[in-house]
Design a protein around this motif. Structure first.
Motif, PDB file in Angstrom:
ATOM      1  N   GLY A 294       0.850  -1.188   0.000  1.00 29.19           N
ATOM      2  CA  GLY A 294       0.000   0.000   0.000  1.00 29.19           C
ATOM      3  C   GLY A 294       0.884   1.235   0.000  1.00 29.19           C
ATOM      4  N   CYS A 295       0.375   2.343  -0.571  1.00 32.03           N
ATOM      5  CA  CYS A 295       1.190   3.561  -0.676  1.00 32.03           C
ATOM      6  C   CYS A 295       1.342   4.255   0.680  1.00 32.03           C
ATOM      7  CB  CYS A 295       0.578   4.517  -1.698  1.00 32.03           C
ATOM      8  SG  CYS A 295      -0.956   5.306  -1.145  1.00 32.03           S
ATOM      9  N   GLY A 296       0.399   3.975   1.614  1.00 32.48           N
ATOM     10  CA  GLY A 296       0.457   4.594   2.934  1.00 32.48           C
ATOM     11  C   GLY A 296      -0.066   6.021   2.975  1.00 32.48           C
ATOM     12  N   LYS A 297      -0.511   6.546   1.819  1.00 28.83           N
ATOM     13  CA  LYS A 297      -0.910   7.960   1.758  1.00 28.83           C
ATOM     14  C   LYS A 297      -2.337   8.178   1.275  1.00 28.83           C
ATOM     15  CE  LYS A 297       3.825   9.104   0.539  1.00 28.83           C
ATOM     16  NZ  LYS A 297       4.655   9.048  -0.649  1.00 28.83           N
ATOM     17  N   CYS A 298      -2.890   7.237   0.518  1.00 26.97           N
ATOM     18  CA  CYS A 298      -4.213   7.465  -0.081  1.00 26.97           C
ATOM     19  C   CYS A 298      -5.311   7.323   0.982  1.00 26.97           C
ATOM     20  CB  CYS A 298      -4.448   6.513  -1.251  1.00 26.97           C
ATOM     21  SG  CYS A 298      -4.748   4.811  -0.746  1.00 26.97           S
TER      22      CYS A 298
ATOM     23  N   CYS B 243      -5.452   3.675   2.432  1.00 26.18           N
ATOM     24  CA  CYS B 243      -4.330   3.350   3.323  1.00 26.18           C
ATOM     25  C   CYS B 243      -4.489   4.076   4.658  1.00 26.18           C
ATOM     26  CB  CYS B 243      -3.000   3.723   2.671  1.00 26.18           C
ATOM     27  SG  CYS B 243      -2.499   2.605   1.350  1.00 26.18           S
TER      28      CYS B 243
ATOM     29  N   CYS C 119      -5.688   0.016  -1.605  1.00 27.83           N
ATOM     30  CA  CYS C 119      -4.878   1.189  -1.961  1.00 27.83           C
ATOM     31  C   CYS C 119      -5.125   1.642  -3.406  1.00 27.83           C
ATOM     32  CB  CYS C 119      -3.394   0.860  -1.784  1.00 27.83           C
ATOM     33  SG  CYS C 119      -2.294   2.190  -2.277  1.00 27.83           S
ATOM     34  N   ALA C 120      -5.246   2.951  -3.575  1.00 27.96           N
ATOM     35  CA  ALA C 120      -5.484   3.534  -4.901  1.00 27.96           C
ATOM     36  C   ALA C 120      -4.244   3.410  -5.789  1.00 27.96           C
ATOM     37  CB  ALA C 120      -5.879   4.997  -4.755  1.00 27.96           C
TER      38      ALA C 120
HETATM   39 ZN   LIG Z   1      -2.644   3.762  -0.635  1.00 26.84          ZN
END
Ligand SMILES: [Zn+2]
Length: 348
Positions: A97-101, A104, A112-113
């Motif tokens: 996962g990007c951890g930012k969207c 997440c 995750c996007a």
């Molecule tokens: Zn994400």
């Protein structure tokens, strides 16, 4: 480093055991010296390629891996609560996962996007080293086997998210698992038994069905001896139907839908017999059925399920281990459904 890579898509012959530059960890990443990798059917699909798949070639297969941390670029902020150090033994969570969207940030990192899967769109674990974000790591106890850890990571989190989070499987319910041998199916049998559900397994080989029984399956149905196995499942439930079906085959959806009670759920995380098949929609609305798809799990679920693995409550099934150099033979065994449980690679 040594790695098994491919420079063009194709059959098992495109896999090459060769030298490749050792990756360097970026900020927030750790470099892992891998000792074990585990195979997934996705590896073969990526090797074969599909329209629209864009990879930076050469590509390295492999979502699952375990080993020790040899370098860390910069530690995570403390609030992440994940203390890992050089020398720690770890297993990797392939769900990147990007951890930012928005997903997440809401703890739903498998939605995750900007989602990636290790070994699918980024280079994976068929190698001596891999660099991954520190948040993807689960610290293993001192004596926990690397192969068992690698064999557990993807399939248990996938089966857990599907059965427990999406399917909300309960202890007094009956679950049908279509297929006896694959990694996710064996993980599903074990998780369903851990929850306390009754488990029916339909398979095509007596030997694999017996193995399913040995890990907890209650009722076995050999589809090679049946003209319509959905009828046998229905009879096995005293004509009530099952509460939940786990169907990762795809082509068997119609039989699976027939086995469900009214209001039942079909869970799917894949389609081993190909992505396209027909469904008679009358079964869906007239029986109030739900089809629930998912893939991988959240970081929280991954850690929860790995806690059950390292404490022995869920025991990974290893079918066979090959040296890294023999990854092509290992993939052939998997692709031909010859395995029961996970196939792993030994990385010396
Ligand atoms: Zn994400």
């Amino acid at each position: 480093m040594k790695a098994v890579l491919f420079r063009a898509h194709g059959g098992p012959e495109v896999l090459e055991y060769t030298d490749f530059p050792t990756p360097e960890p970026k900020p927030g990443e750790a470099l892992i010296r891998l000792h074990a990798a585990a195979l997934n059917r996705m590896d073969v699909l990526v090797r074969k390629g599909w329209p629209g798949l864009k990879l930076e070639l050469p590509h390295i297969n492999g979502a699952d891996g375990a080993g020790e941390i040899v370098a860390i670029d910069s530690p995570l902020p403390e609030e992440e609560g994940l203390e890992v150090r050089v020398g720690d033994r770890v297993v990797i969570n392939a769900n990147l996962g990007c951890g930012k969207c928005e997903f997440c940030l809401d703890g739903k990192d498998n939605l995750c996007a900007n989602w990636h899967l290790l070994g699918e769109t980024v280079r994976g674990t068929y190698a001596e080293y891999v660099a991954v974000p520190i948040k993807q790591l689960y610290k293993l106890p001192k004596d926990f086997d690397y192969h068992s850890a690698a064999a557990a990571a993807l399939v248990y989190q996938t089966a857990w998210h599907s059965l427990v989070r999406r399917g909300n499987l309960q202890r007094d319910e009956t679950v049908l698992i279509v297929g006896a041998g694959g990694g996710v199916n064996t993980a599903s049998v074990q998780i369903a038994k851990y929850i306390g559900a009754q488990v029916i397994v339909v398979g095509s080989e007596a030997k694999k069905l017996q193995m399913a029984k040995s890990i907890g399956a209650d009722i076995l149905i050999d589809r090679s001896k049946e003209t319509d196995w959905s009828k046998s499942v229905f009879l096995a439930t005293n004509k009530r139907g099952v509460d939940v079906v786990v169907d990762n085959v795809g082509a068997t959806f119609m039989q699976s839908l027939r086995t469900l009670r009214k209001g039942g759920k079909l869970l799917t995380v894949g389609n081993s017999a190909g992505p396209k098949f027909e469904i008679d929609n009358r079964y869906i609305f007239a029986k109030h059925l739900t089809i629930l798809g998912s893939t991988m799990s959240t970081l929280e679920e991954f850690r929860a399920v790995m806690n059950l693995v390292v404490t022995g409550k869920l025991q990974p099934i290893i079918d066979k281990t090959y040296p890294l150099q023999e990854a092509a033979s290992a993939q052939e065994r998997l692709w031909k459904h010859e395995n029961f449980g996970k196939i792993t690679l030994d990385i010396l």
